[in-house]
Design an enzyme around this catalytic site. Structure first.
Site, PDB file in Angstrom:
ATOM      1  N   SER A   1      37.847 -23.098  26.709  1.00 39.92           N
ATOM      2  CA  SER A   1      39.054 -23.290  25.881  1.00 39.92           C
ATOM      3  C   SER A   1      40.136 -22.232  26.062  1.00 39.92           C
ATOM      4  O   SER A   1      41.240 -22.408  25.550  1.00 39.92           O
ATOM      5  CB  SER A   1      38.671 -23.309  24.403  1.00 39.92           C
ATOM      6  OG  SER A   1      38.160 -24.546  24.063  1.00 39.92           O
TER       7      SER A   1
ATOM      8  N   LYS B   1      43.392 -23.414  27.290  1.00 38.72           N
ATOM      9  CA  LYS B   1      44.297 -24.183  26.426  1.00 38.72           C
ATOM     10  C   LYS B   1      45.611 -23.450  26.177  1.00 38.72           C
ATOM     11  O   LYS B   1      46.635 -24.064  25.898  1.00 38.72           O
ATOM     12  CB  LYS B   1      43.607 -24.508  25.089  1.00 38.72           C
ATOM     13  CG  LYS B   1      42.496 -25.544  25.258  1.00 38.72           C
ATOM     14  CD  LYS B   1      41.679 -25.752  24.003  1.00 38.72           C
ATOM     15  CE  LYS B   1      40.656 -26.862  24.259  1.00 38.72           C
ATOM     16  NZ  LYS B   1      39.490 -26.808  23.427  1.00 38.72           N
TER      17      LYS B   1
ATOM     18  N   TYR C   1      41.773 -32.845  31.199  1.00 36.37           N
ATOM     19  CA  TYR C   1      41.296 -31.904  30.182  1.00 36.37           C
ATOM     20  C   TYR C   1      39.995 -31.211  30.621  1.00 36.37           C
ATOM     21  O   TYR C   1      39.852 -29.988  30.501  1.00 36.37           O
ATOM     22  CB  TYR C   1      41.093 -32.643  28.841  1.00 36.37           C
ATOM     23  CG  TYR C   1      40.402 -31.803  27.801  1.00 36.37           C
ATOM     24  CD1 TYR C   1      41.087 -30.830  27.084  1.00 36.37           C
ATOM     25  CD2 TYR C   1      39.030 -31.952  27.554  1.00 36.37           C
ATOM     26  CE1 TYR C   1      40.433 -30.036  26.146  1.00 36.37           C
ATOM     27  CE2 TYR C   1      38.376 -31.161  26.617  1.00 36.37           C
ATOM     28  CZ  TYR C   1      39.086 -30.204  25.925  1.00 36.37           C
ATOM     29  OH  TYR C   1      38.436 -29.410  25.011  1.00 36.37           O
TER      30      TYR C   1
ATOM     31  N   TYR D   1      39.525 -20.939  16.011  1.00 34.85           N
ATOM     32  CA  TYR D   1      39.153 -22.089  15.159  1.00 34.85           C
ATOM     33  C   TYR D   1      38.947 -21.661  13.702  1.00 34.85           C
ATOM     34  O   TYR D   1      39.811 -20.990  13.145  1.00 34.85           O
ATOM     35  CB  TYR D   1      37.906 -22.801  15.725  1.00 34.85           C
ATOM     36  CG  TYR D   1      37.924 -22.837  17.229  1.00 34.85           C
ATOM     37  CD1 TYR D   1      38.881 -23.609  17.883  1.00 34.85           C
ATOM     38  CD2 TYR D   1      37.051 -22.078  17.995  1.00 34.85           C
ATOM     39  CE1 TYR D   1      38.941 -23.630  19.269  1.00 34.85           C
ATOM     40  CE2 TYR D   1      37.105 -22.103  19.378  1.00 34.85           C
ATOM     41  CZ  TYR D   1      38.053 -22.867  19.997  1.00 34.85           C
ATOM     42  OH  TYR D   1      38.117 -22.875  21.353  1.00 34.85           O
TER      43      TYR D   1
ATOM     44  N   VAL E   1      33.885 -21.444  24.917  1.00 35.85           N
ATOM     45  CA  VAL E   1      32.435 -21.545  24.735  1.00 35.85           C
ATOM     46  C   VAL E   1      31.634 -21.027  25.939  1.00 35.85           C
ATOM     47  O   VAL E   1      30.410 -20.999  25.899  1.00 35.85           O
ATOM     48  CB  VAL E   1      31.958 -22.977  24.356  1.00 35.85           C
ATOM     49  CG1 VAL E   1      32.379 -23.340  22.949  1.00 35.85           C
ATOM     50  CG2 VAL E   1      32.413 -24.010  25.366  1.00 35.85           C
TER      51      VAL E   1
END
Ligand code: GLN
Length: 304
Positions: free
Chosen positions: A63, A66, A188, A240, A258
């Site tokens: 991630s 992103k 993605y 998050y 992750v």
């Protein structure tokens, strides 16, 4: 600043730290990683380098990418971007579906999976070959031409990507995904599969410590305002439902993945990348956060 000495001192302190975290196993390929890997690399805005441990070993940045897809889409769309994705902390896990239903398919922010899927859709709309364009962008801002996707990770993630499939379908039903679902998902998963070392990661993100200028090409990657805003989104949404805790303990804008990586920025001074694959319950590197907490306190380099 004697960063190298400080790395050693803090790592010694952490030797007694009991890490109960586990490596991510919902993506089969990620479960094969040695959980005891630990690397640190700090790059200053003057291109001085300080490292520790497994800093030159590649891992899946997941991630963390992103932020880079967001930077690219923000440049292309400008403020129009915020019609399709919000800038609020979600307070929910990275792959949660709950808010999407009540928010009518508009993700809370671009750094949760739903938001990154919308950003992927935007990049797919803009380019004939989005994967080539994206990796070219990453190589350019980092000055590292060997950074690449990992097809093994892509295939592994596709084989278990049930939640991402659910998220994208829900958003498509609200009209917030314009392209074919399989094409957007493929893009993605490729984003998430990029591999970097801690050194490469800290170099790649250095443009966010310099208000948008790549120190490697001396070109402006983002305007000053956009760079400031992306740091703000990282501060509020980069971890998050643990973003508050990361601010509280570390006090820097940052982003986790992750794969166990964390990148954090101290504007006008440095970018630091840490890698430790054991994740806490929120999906963030537990030793990585622990290390950064002690590091920003010891060096007095929190933004607070
Ligand atoms: N590729 C992962 C996923 O989509 C990224 C999640 C993460 O790093 N938090 O589930």
């Amino acid at each position: 600043m004697k960063y190298k000495k400080i790395f050693t001192k803090i790592t010694n302190e952490l030797a007694t730290f009991k890490d109960n975290g586990n490596v991510a196993n919902y993506i089969p390929e990620l479960s094969t990683i040695n959980p005891n890997k630990f690397g640190i690399h700090l790059t200053t805005i003057n291109d001085k380098h300080f490292n520790f441990g497994d800093a030159n070993e590649k891992f899946s940045i997941q991630s963390i990418s992103k932020v880079l897809s967001l930077a690219m889409a923000y440049n292309l769309e400008g403020e129009e971007l915020w019609k399709r994705v919000d800038v609020e902390p979600s307070g929910t896990p990275f792959n949660s579906l709950i808010q999407l239903e009540t928010d009518m398919g508009i993700p809370r922010n671009p750094l949760i999976n739903a938001g990154a899927l919308v950003i992927s859709d935007i990049l797919v709309s803009h380019f004939k070959n989005p994967k080539e364009e994206f990796i070219a962008f990453v190589r350019k801002i980092s000055g590292i031409s060997t950074i690449d996707y990992c097809s093994r990770i892509v295939e592994s993630e596709k084989s278990t990507g049930y939640r991402n499939t659910a998220l994208i379908n829900l958003m498509k039903s609200f009209g917030n995904i314009k392209n074919d679902i399989d094409i957007v998902m493929d893009f993605y998963f490729n984003l998430c599969s990029i591999e970097m070392t801690c050194k490469e990661l800290s170099q790649t993100f250095l443009f966010l410590a310099t208000y948008g200028i790549s120190p490697y090409t001396e070109e402006r990657v983002l305007s000053k305002s956009k760079s400031k805003r992306i740091n703000a989104i990282m501060q509020l949404c980069g971890f998050y439902d643990e973003a508050g805790e990361f601010s509280f303990k570390v006090g820097l804008p940052g982003k986790s993945g992750v794969g166990g990586g964390i990148v954090a920025i101290y504007p006008n001074k440095y970018c630091i990348a840490v890698w430790s694959p054991r994740l806490n319950k929120k999906g963030n590197s537990s030793k990585g956060i622990q290390f950064l907490e002690l590091f920003t306190t010891e060096t007095q380099t929190s933004i607070f």
